[in-house]
Design a protein around this motif. Structure first.
Motif, mmCIF file in Angstrom:
data_model
loop_
_atom_site.group_PDB
_atom_site.id
_atom_site.type_symbol
_atom_site.label_atom_id
_atom_site.label_comp_id
_atom_site.label_asym_id
_atom_site.label_seq_id
_atom_site.Cartn_x
_atom_site.Cartn_y
_atom_site.Cartn_z
ATOM 1 N N THR A 29 0.822 -1.207 0.000
ATOM 2 C CA THR A 29 0.000 0.000 0.000
ATOM 3 C C THR A 29 0.859 1.261 0.000
ATOM 4 O O THR A 29 0.575 2.233 -0.703
ATOM 5 C CB THR A 29 -0.944 -0.004 1.213
ATOM 6 O OG1 THR A 29 -1.829 -1.121 1.089
ATOM 7 C CG2 THR A 29 -1.759 1.262 1.285
ATOM 8 N N TYR A 32 2.130 1.746 -3.416
ATOM 9 C CA TYR A 32 1.027 2.139 -4.301
ATOM 10 C C TYR A 32 0.693 3.614 -4.128
ATOM 11 O O TYR A 32 0.585 4.363 -5.095
ATOM 12 C CB TYR A 32 -0.188 1.264 -3.993
ATOM 13 C CG TYR A 32 -1.509 1.801 -4.468
ATOM 14 C CD1 TYR A 32 -1.848 1.780 -5.826
ATOM 15 C CD2 TYR A 32 -2.439 2.329 -3.572
ATOM 16 C CE1 TYR A 32 -3.076 2.265 -6.265
ATOM 17 C CE2 TYR A 32 -3.662 2.821 -4.008
ATOM 18 C CZ TYR A 32 -3.977 2.792 -5.342
ATOM 19 O OH TYR A 32 -5.177 3.279 -5.767
ATOM 20 N N LEU A 33 0.533 4.049 -2.876
ATOM 21 C CA LEU A 33 0.154 5.439 -2.628
ATOM 22 C C LEU A 33 1.244 6.393 -3.116
ATOM 23 O O LEU A 33 0.967 7.460 -3.658
ATOM 24 C CB LEU A 33 -0.137 5.665 -1.141
ATOM 25 C CG LEU A 33 -1.410 4.985 -0.610
ATOM 26 C CD1 LEU A 33 -1.586 5.253 0.878
ATOM 27 C CD2 LEU A 33 -2.644 5.454 -1.378
ATOM 28 N N GLN A 36 0.922 6.444 -6.888
ATOM 29 C CA GLN A 36 -0.304 7.133 -7.286
ATOM 30 C C GLN A 36 -0.163 8.644 -7.059
ATOM 31 O O GLN A 36 -0.688 9.446 -7.819
ATOM 32 C CB GLN A 36 -1.470 6.558 -6.471
ATOM 33 C CG GLN A 36 -2.844 6.662 -7.079
ATOM 34 C CD GLN A 36 -3.004 6.085 -8.464
ATOM 35 O OE1 GLN A 36 -2.591 6.691 -9.456
ATOM 36 N NE2 GLN A 36 -3.610 4.925 -8.550
ATOM 37 N N GLY A 37 0.567 9.017 -6.042
ATOM 38 C CA GLY A 37 0.822 10.425 -5.747
ATOM 39 C C GLY A 37 1.539 11.132 -6.889
ATOM 40 O O GLY A 37 1.531 12.355 -6.969
ATOM 41 N N HIS A 40 -1.575 10.052 -10.503
ATOM 42 C CA HIS A 40 -3.024 10.272 -10.499
ATOM 43 C C HIS A 40 -3.377 11.485 -11.373
ATOM 44 O O HIS A 40 -2.632 12.457 -11.389
ATOM 45 C CB HIS A 40 -3.486 10.514 -9.057
ATOM 46 C CG HIS A 40 -4.975 10.435 -8.883
ATOM 47 N ND1 HIS A 40 -5.801 11.508 -9.096
ATOM 48 C CD2 HIS A 40 -5.790 9.405 -8.544
ATOM 49 C CE1 HIS A 40 -7.054 11.145 -8.886
ATOM 50 N NE2 HIS A 40 -7.069 9.862 -8.546
ATOM 51 N N PRO A 41 -4.500 11.410 -12.103
ATOM 52 C CA PRO A 41 -4.871 12.536 -12.961
ATOM 53 C C PRO A 41 -4.935 13.865 -12.209
ATOM 54 O O PRO A 41 -4.626 14.919 -12.762
ATOM 55 C CB PRO A 41 -6.269 12.160 -13.466
ATOM 56 C CG PRO A 41 -6.381 10.701 -13.304
ATOM 57 C CD PRO A 41 -5.465 10.295 -12.194
ATOM 58 N N SER A 53 -2.344 5.713 -14.099
ATOM 59 C CA SER A 53 -3.034 5.649 -12.822
ATOM 60 C C SER A 53 -3.995 4.465 -12.808
ATOM 61 O O SER A 53 -4.107 3.748 -11.811
ATOM 62 C CB SER A 53 -3.775 6.967 -12.612
ATOM 63 O OG SER A 53 -4.489 6.946 -11.433
ATOM 64 N N ALA A 54 -4.689 4.254 -13.931
ATOM 65 C CA ALA A 54 -5.622 3.122 -14.015
ATOM 66 C C ALA A 54 -4.871 1.799 -13.899
ATOM 67 O O ALA A 54 -5.325 0.865 -13.245
ATOM 68 C CB ALA A 54 -6.404 3.180 -15.323
ATOM 69 N N ASN A 57 -4.014 1.115 -10.387
ATOM 70 C CA ASN A 57 -5.192 0.667 -9.637
ATOM 71 C C ASN A 57 -5.509 -0.799 -9.891
ATOM 72 O O ASN A 57 -5.858 -1.535 -8.970
ATOM 73 C CB ASN A 57 -6.401 1.546 -9.979
ATOM 74 C CG ASN A 57 -6.365 2.873 -9.237
ATOM 75 O OD1 ASN A 57 -5.737 2.969 -8.183
ATOM 76 N ND2 ASN A 57 -7.000 3.886 -9.789
ATOM 77 N N VAL A 58 -5.379 -1.206 -11.165
ATOM 78 C CA VAL A 58 -5.643 -2.613 -11.482
ATOM 79 C C VAL A 58 -4.590 -3.493 -10.794
ATOM 80 O O VAL A 58 -4.915 -4.506 -10.160
ATOM 81 C CB VAL A 58 -5.631 -2.849 -13.015
ATOM 82 C CG1 VAL A 58 -5.711 -4.338 -13.319
ATOM 83 C CG2 VAL A 58 -6.794 -2.114 -13.667
ATOM 84 N N TYR A 60 -2.714 -2.838 -8.169
ATOM 85 C CA TYR A 60 -2.877 -2.817 -6.709
ATOM 86 C C TYR A 60 -4.057 -3.688 -6.288
ATOM 87 O O TYR A 60 -3.958 -4.502 -5.370
ATOM 88 C CB TYR A 60 -3.074 -1.371 -6.247
ATOM 89 C CG TYR A 60 -3.361 -1.213 -4.774
ATOM 90 C CD1 TYR A 60 -2.407 -1.550 -3.819
ATOM 91 C CD2 TYR A 60 -4.581 -0.698 -4.339
ATOM 92 C CE1 TYR A 60 -2.658 -1.390 -2.470
ATOM 93 C CE2 TYR A 60 -4.847 -0.524 -2.989
ATOM 94 C CZ TYR A 60 -3.883 -0.873 -2.057
ATOM 95 O OH TYR A 60 -4.142 -0.720 -0.724
#
Ligand code: ATP
Ligand code: MG
Lengths: 163, 580
Positions: A29, A32-33, A36-37, A40-41, A53-54, A57-58, A60
């Motif tokens: 996690t 991931y975060l 993503q930071g 992310h859009p 980003s997608a 998510n998949v 993760y």
């Protein structure tokens, strides 16, 4: 469930963690975060960022969920888990459904679901213990898959209020 | 000019608006209160929105709780739910223009986490018709969590319990250094204070030996308003009563703590079932939560707070205002989006300090299978944005088309899920059954909106569809409304505001004249003096000064307005109006 877009890295590599069923969830996690930071859009925008980003998510979502993680590992190993076991799964789900239909009160159904949920978490634990034994790992995976599918399709669907 | 960040909580019963001032979320004032009732009356030439609309006690021409009809084909006096919502948004824009002197052009708008794709699209359409560009649709419990997290400056795993007027939402989130990661969400779009009010009314009808269907639709609306007042007044009293006028005579409505407890038991049980299931989906147990955040007007009830404490056994946070948190969180996130947009340097301090939100898909998305089942393509609680593909094939030789039915929901049977759209992929080259390879790609963007693409691999036939409500506004209607909206941009703008001030002040004066004798002596004297002043200022065309006096009058009357409305609803005036 392999991701359909061609790519060089597998999901474990994306997050820089060893490809193992027994992974450290808080470590995953955190990675991931952090990723993503940056993609992310909302922090960058742009079409390619959004795809990125997608994908995160998949990836993760797949690694976080024990069942999906096991399936992903089996896929990485090249085991064909979809064809061989599907008939068996259907038969097992049918069995559970029969049992479900024979239960009359809400309480009985809730108890039955409780049992299956406990079974699920036992199976998830034993997957971890049998990672080094491919035959056993696969067998446990198959049982977990049908119990999970049953819980999702029948029990949760019956819960009402979930429009 | 730098854009001001605005957040709008478009609620079932109450709407709340917040904007950022020096990095602090401020709440917009309506009649001296922080909320605007989501009520619209259509008896005049222009829609009357808010407390005045309730005061008119004119159920025959008034729309209540329009949010419950979003994404459906329901019509109100010829208008769709989207248009009625747009009228509420226009009123909000108008009040901002009058009070703060600028135009709302962009906003973050909140929706219940459990809103379906159709309901989200409908909300976006309402904003478009009101000339508001939606920066982002965010889920109400998530917005509340943002306001809460930034207020507490804390990390951990929290649950948000949002019991509002029309909907119930429960979300589990991880707060980690400014990142708000939703782990799971659940809810019911038809579980709210409105339903409780209905039960209170029914209980009283039964107690009086009447059938629950003796009241006509419109009578029932007024009866529910009285029930709502009783419910909100109960906290300081063991028992409250109020008259409620039926066409056949007056009925006294009575509510005691025992009765309410009895009625609430069932509703609470439903919220607990959803909460427990959502915690399970998040992989979190109640005792591992760092706290429960209460949102929504219904959580002000003491009895709810007590049962929640007993059920969850975790720390309950009261320190954010349950009615304002959603709008404040929306404004904070709007600010974060605007900051990043105007500040592309990723290493700058502002950029890094802005919160980031990772939300999830609330309801699974899939296609109907051959036997009427559902093939789920994106599962609920998947983080967004997300994209998933599936491969399908033909089941007949030389089949050249394939039909897809997109559905949303958790039920295993397509008919029991919400139907989103149908589309057909044509031009598949003739080949034996099972040879075609049709790819269907589902993607959900950060607004939670679904886009679907489908193509046949060998022929490269691509069809892209974005789901549009299969009921509600047609594409043509929407197009013409957007055209009108675009044409009205200048008419809506500040240039016209002097006329606005004049028209609006005169309308308010008329309203105040009808109620000024109902307020206490001291306030009445001040109000009358100010009303005279306002009249003079308007005549002298001193509009800026007039606005200041008008705002003061709104505050003066605002203190008594709810009580005036309450007694009017249960008083004799109602009879006359209803007999008309
Ligand atoms: N003091 C109070 N005591 C009891 N109930 C209250 C009180 N204040 C407000 N409520 C109830 O809370 C409900 C409104 O809550 P809220 O304003 O959060 O909902 P909303 O935002 O309009 O609806 P939603 O979020 O479902 O779209 C109403 O049913 C109202 O009667
Ligand atoms: Mg609300």
């Amino acid at each position: 469930m392999l991701l359909n877009t061609p790519m060089a890295m597998n999901y474990f590599e994306i997050f820089g963690i060893p490809a193992s069923y027994n992974l450290d969830v808080s470590h995953l996690t955190e990675a991931y975060l952090q990723k993503q930071g940056r993609s992310h859009p909302d922090v960058g925008g742009g079409a390619s960022d959004s795809e990125d980003s997608a994908l995160l998510n998949v990836a993760y979502g797949t690694l976080l969920n024990p069942l999906k993680r096991a399936e992903y590992l089996l896929n990485l190993d090249g085991s064909d888990i979809s064809a061989t076991s599907s008939d068996d799964t259907a038969a097992k789900i049918f069995e559970l459904r029969e049992k479900w239909a024979s239960l009359e009160s809400r309480g009985e159904r809730a108890r039955f679901c409780g049992e299956l949920r406990r079974r699920t978490s036992d199976l998830i634990d034993s997957l971890g213990k049998h990672e080094k034994n491919p035959e056993e790992f696969r067998k446990i995976f198959c049982e977990l898959r049908y119990v999970d599918a049953f819980l999702e399709k029948v029990a949760d669907g019956d819960d009402g209020g979930w429009y | 000019m730098a854009m001001t960040a605005v957040g709008i909580d478009l609620g079932t019963t109450m709407s709340v608006v917040s904007h950022m001032e020096d990095n602090v979320p401020k709440i917009l004032d309506f009649d001296g209160k922080s909320t605007l009732p989501s009520v619209v009356n259509y008896s005049q030439g222009t829609p009357v929105v808010g407390r005045q609309a309730i005061y008119m006690v004119d159920a025959d021409n008034t729309v209540f709780s329009v949010k419950r009809s979003m994404g459906t084909a329901a019509r109100f006096f010829g208008k769709s739910a989207v248009e009625v919502s747009a009228d509420i948004l226009r009123h909000i824009k108008y009040v901002v223009r009058q009070k703060l002197g600028w135009e709302v052009e962009e906003a973050v708008i909140t929706v219940p986490a459990h809103f379906s794709d159709l309901q989200r699209v409908a909300t976006q359409q309402a904003a478009a018709i009101a000339n508001i560009n939606v920066l982002r649709l965010i889920n109400e419990p998530t917005a509340a969590a943002i306001a809460f997290g930034l207020h507490e400056r804390t990390n951990g795993v929290f649950a948000v319990y949002d019991f509002g007027g029309g909907t119930f939402d429960f979300s589990v989130l991880r707060l980690a250094d400014g990142v708000f990661q939703v782990l799971a969400t659940g809810g019911d779009n038809h579980l709210g204070g409105d339903d409780v009010d209905n039960e209170i009314l029914n209980h009283n009808l039964r107690a009086a030996g009447l059938e629950t269907n003796v009241m006509g639709e419109n009578e029932k609306i007024l009866g529910k308003l009285v029930a709502k007042i009783l419910k909100e007044q109960l906290e300081d009293n063991a028992e409250v009563t109020r008259g409620c006028c039926l066409k056949r005579g007056e009925l006294e409505l009575r509510l005691s703590s025992e009765i309410l407890e009895d009625i609430m038991e069932d509703f609470l049980e439903r919220t607990f079932r959803i909460s427990d299931q959502t915690l399970r989906n998040a992989g979190v147990s109640a005792k591992n939560l760092d706290g429960l955040v209460l949102v929504g007007g219904m959580t002000k009830l003491n009895l709810i707070q007590e049962s929640l404490a007993a059920h969850f056994g975790t720390k309950i946070f009261h320190d954010i205002n349950p009615e304002e948190a959603v709008a404040k969180g929306a404004a904070i996130y709007a600010n974060s989006l605007l900051t990043r947009r105007s500040n592309t340097d990723r290493n700058s301090k502002n950029f890094a300090a802005a919160p980031l939100l990772i939300d999830v898909v609330p309801l699974s998305l899939g296609v109907e299978t051959f036997g009427g089942g559902v093939d789920r393509i994106i599962h609920r609680n998947s983080p967004i944005p997300i994209m998933e593909r599936r491969e399908y094939t033909t089941y007949q030789n030389n089949q050249t088309g394939m039909e897809f039915h997109l559905v949303q929901g958790e039920r295993p049977i397509a008919d029991e899920c919400r139907s989103l759209a149908r589309f057909e992929l044509g031009n598949i080259p003739p080949m034996p059954a099972g040879m075609a390879r049709v790819i269907v790609e589902f993607s959900v963007n950060v607004d939670g909106l679904l886009g679907v693409k489908a193509w046949e691999k060998s022929a490269d036939v691509t069809q892209f569809i974005t789901v549009s409500p299969s009921s509600g506004l047609s594409g043509d209607e929407m197009a013409s409304m957007l055209e009108t909206a675009a044409a009205n941009i200048t008419a809506d703008s500040l240039a016209a505001s002097n006329i606005d001030i004049k028209v609006e002040s005169e309308r308010m004066m008329k309203f105040w004249e009808t109620i000024v004798d109902k307020i206490p002596e001291e306030a009445k004297n001040i109000a009358k003096a100010r009303m005279g002043q306002l009249k003079d200022l308007l005549e002298a065309e001193k509009y800026q000064d007039a606005v200041a006096v008008k705002n003061e009058l709104e505050r003066i009357f605002g203190q008594f307005l709810d009580e005036i409305i309450s007694s009017r609803l249960s008083g004799e005036n109602v009879k006359n109006i209803m007999a008309r």
